[in-house]
Design an enzyme around this catalytic site. Structure first.
Site, PDB file in Angstrom:
ATOM      1  N   GLY A 237      20.488  54.913  36.245  1.00 62.44           N
ATOM      2  CA  GLY A 237      20.527  53.512  35.833  1.00 62.44           C
ATOM      3  C   GLY A 237      19.219  52.776  36.059  1.00 62.44           C
ATOM      4  O   GLY A 237      19.153  51.574  35.844  1.00 62.44           O
ATOM      5  N   PRO A 273      18.432  59.858  37.684  1.00 61.86           N
ATOM      6  CA  PRO A 273      17.901  59.034  36.598  1.00 61.86           C
ATOM      7  C   PRO A 273      17.820  59.826  35.289  1.00 61.86           C
ATOM      8  O   PRO A 273      17.579  61.034  35.305  1.00 61.86           O
ATOM      9  CB  PRO A 273      16.489  58.675  37.083  1.00 61.86           C
ATOM     10  CG  PRO A 273      16.097  59.817  37.975  1.00 61.86           C
ATOM     11  CD  PRO A 273      17.385  60.256  38.646  1.00 61.86           C
ATOM     12  N   CYS A 341      21.298  50.244   4.234  1.00 67.91           N
ATOM     13  CA  CYS A 341      21.850  49.080   3.569  1.00 67.91           C
ATOM     14  C   CYS A 341      22.810  48.298   4.456  1.00 67.91           C
ATOM     15  O   CYS A 341      23.995  48.198   4.160  1.00 67.91           O
ATOM     16  CB  CYS A 341      22.567  49.554   2.313  1.00 67.91           C
ATOM     17  SG  CYS A 341      22.644  48.285   1.080  1.00 67.91           S
ATOM     18  N   TYR A 370      17.783  58.079  24.861  1.00 70.34           N
ATOM     19  CA  TYR A 370      18.848  57.617  23.963  1.00 70.34           C
ATOM     20  C   TYR A 370      18.295  57.310  22.564  1.00 70.34           C
ATOM     21  O   TYR A 370      18.731  56.378  21.902  1.00 70.34           O
ATOM     22  CB  TYR A 370      19.576  56.407  24.579  1.00 70.34           C
ATOM     23  CG  TYR A 370      20.033  56.705  25.990  1.00 70.34           C
ATOM     24  CD1 TYR A 370      21.090  57.576  26.203  1.00 70.34           C
ATOM     25  CD2 TYR A 370      19.384  56.169  27.104  1.00 70.34           C
ATOM     26  CE1 TYR A 370      21.492  57.909  27.493  1.00 70.34           C
ATOM     27  CE2 TYR A 370      19.789  56.495  28.397  1.00 70.34           C
ATOM     28  CZ  TYR A 370      20.842  57.354  28.583  1.00 70.34           C
ATOM     29  OH  TYR A 370      21.231  57.702  29.860  1.00 70.34           O
TER      30      TYR A 370
HETATM   31  C1  LIG Z   1      24.137  58.233  31.817  1.00 70.05           C
HETATM   32  C2  LIG Z   1      24.258  58.709  33.215  1.00 70.05           C
HETATM   33  C3  LIG Z   1      23.138  58.767  34.060  1.00 70.05           C
HETATM   34  C4  LIG Z   1      21.775  58.326  33.634  1.00 70.05           C
HETATM   35  O1  LIG Z   1      21.706  56.984  33.348  1.00 70.05           O
HETATM   36  P1  LIG Z   1      20.275  56.329  33.039  1.00 70.05           P
HETATM   37  O2  LIG Z   1      20.601  54.899  32.801  1.00 70.05           O
HETATM   38  O3  LIG Z   1      19.730  56.992  31.835  1.00 70.05           O
HETATM   39  O4  LIG Z   1      19.434  56.548  34.253  1.00 70.05           O
HETATM   40  C5  LIG Z   1      23.305  59.258  35.331  1.00 70.05           C
HETATM   41  N1  LIG Z   1      24.528  59.669  35.764  1.00 70.05           N
HETATM   42  C6  LIG Z   1      25.626  59.628  34.980  1.00 70.05           C
HETATM   43  C7  LIG Z   1      26.907  60.123  35.502  1.00 70.05           C
HETATM   44  C8  LIG Z   1      25.529  59.147  33.696  1.00 70.05           C
HETATM   45  O5  LIG Z   1      26.618  59.109  32.917  1.00 70.05           O
END
Ligand SMILES: *Cc1c(COP(=O)(O)O)cnc(C)c1O
Length: 411
Positions: A237, A273, A341, A370
């Protein structure tokens, strides 16, 4: 490795070699994904060195391309996967299945079958569960191996009820039920860790709230007995500055705050991450094909669309844009859109860009996470090629799709 860890904390579009990018667009055509694997490794190393004594995994779903998985493995990362295909692709890229962590969110049968079959060969695999149903289903498959419990830590105080009804209820075991679920896991499986993935796109301002959730994970680890856990995983995150005026995450501060929040633990701290590792290592090159003066704005038409990068249409995300053909031109606000479109197919409204002309190459930044993962074939558009940069060399790591790739499954 210090030289890697000392790499700049942020790479802006202006920092890329523009002539090189124009050359790539020329050679490989547009739209084109470019992924700098050296930057991927730098980002991983900088992050993991900011968390000494912790284990930093890479969350595969941010970018699951083989070249990227190979790069993070080379940098020393283990891989967190959230679907069976990610597990298989990680193994394909060279990961030892015993080091993989599978986070099961409402897992389809096929995913659980795959994971339990894999664990029969590779008992080091860890399965993270977020519902007791998943435990029942693992037991039905004869699984008694490594399990981590995903906690729903809620947000702030008095969050318990809020979370039970909120959108976040999808993820993890409700906080107060964790001790009883831990007892059950200890009876039927091997409880190896607790897990929570609390945030998304956390920058320095969002850290405090993020750490409140982490504090609760630490508390729960001590409640269920951290000395008997291998790890406490606080998820990913961690954000990147999408806007040119945003500051990158202060990693040292983040590391101190996360450590303080989680508190004293005998178990190893883990982080996972995704975005942080790959976002600024990737961009899209797209050619300008239309300039139209409209009453309120200048519309710049490009060959990338929401099928190439859906984040602006899906999340309203800001992605920086840069005219790599002529960065020195005066800029004025323009609206940049693609060939699909729908009015959602717009990358930027009233955005100052160095006056684009037909044939110019625009770069769309922070597309490494992403980006290609969420690309589609909408409008019968074959997905773009992807070029990787590594050690001064460029190579195609995903060829451009043809229309045959789009229609291949029809019968
Ligand atoms: C998506 C996810 C992450 C990574 O999230 P980021 O925002 O890209 O760092 C880590 N752990 C789990 C379980 C996830 O689903």
């Amino acid at each position: 490795m210090t030289d890697l860890a000392d790499s700049p904390a942020v790479r802006r579009l202006a920092d890329w070699d523009h002539e090189r990018l124009e050359g790539l667009a020329d050679e490989y055509d547009t739209p084109l994904y470019v992924m700098d694997l050296d930057r991927v490794k730098e980002n991983y190393t900088r992050f993991s060195e900011a968390f000494p004594n912790a284990e930093v995994m890479y969350a595969a779903k941010a970018h699951t391309g083989k070249a990227v998985l190979e790069a993070v493995l080379e940098a020393g990362a283990d891989i967190e996967c959230a679907a069976w295909g990610e597990l298989e692709r990680s193994i394909d890229a060279g990961a030892d299945p015993n080091t993989l962590q599978y986070t099961a969110v409402n897992p389809p049968d096929h995913d659980l079958n795959y994971a339990t079959d894999l664990a029969a060969e590779a008992p080091g695999l860890t399965i993270t569960i977020g519902a007791t149903d998943t435990l029942d289903r693992l037991a039905e498959r004869g699984y008694d191996g490594r399990v981590a419990i995903r906690i729903n830590p809620g947000i702030g105080t008095g969050h318990h009820e809020k979370v039970a009804t909120g959108a976040d209820a999808k993820f993890g075991i409700p906080y107060e039920r964790v001790p009883e679920v831990a007892d059950r896991v200890r009876e039927e499986f091997e409880l190896v860790g607790l897990h929570a993935h609390a945030g998304s796109g956390v920058l320095t301002e969002g850290l405090e709230e993020h750490c409140e959730a982490i504090e609760r994970v630490g508390e729960m680890a001590r409640r269920v007995g951290d000395a008997e856990l291998e790890f406490v995983d606080v998820g990913g995150g961690y954000g990147v500055p999408y806007r040119e005026d945003e500051e990158p995450l202060d990693l040292e501060k983040t590391s101190n705050m996360v450590r303080d929040a989680v508190g004293d633990l005998e178990a190893t701290l883990k982080l996972e991450p995704g975005r942080y590792v790959v976002a600024d290592a990737g961009l899209i090159l797209s050619e300008v094909n239309t300039i139209k003066e409209a009453p309120d704005t200048t519309v710049v038409g490009i060959d990338a669309s929401l099928a190439t990068l859906i984040r602006p249409a899906m999340f309203g995300s800001y992605h920086p844009m840069y005219n790599v053909s002529a960065p020195e031109r005066d800029s004025h606000p323009v609206t940049v859109g693609g060939p699909v479109c729908t009015s959602a197919d717009v990358f930027a409204h009233d955005r100052p860009v160095a006056n684009p002309e037909r044939g110019d190459i625009l770069a769309i930044g922070n597309a490494g996470s992403y980006g290609y993962e969420l690309a589609s074939q909408f409008h019968s558009q074959p997905r773009p090629a992807e070029v990787a940069l590594e050690g001064g060399e460029a190579r195609v790591v995903r060829r451009r799709e043809s229309l045959e790739d789009v229609t291949r499954v029809e019968q």
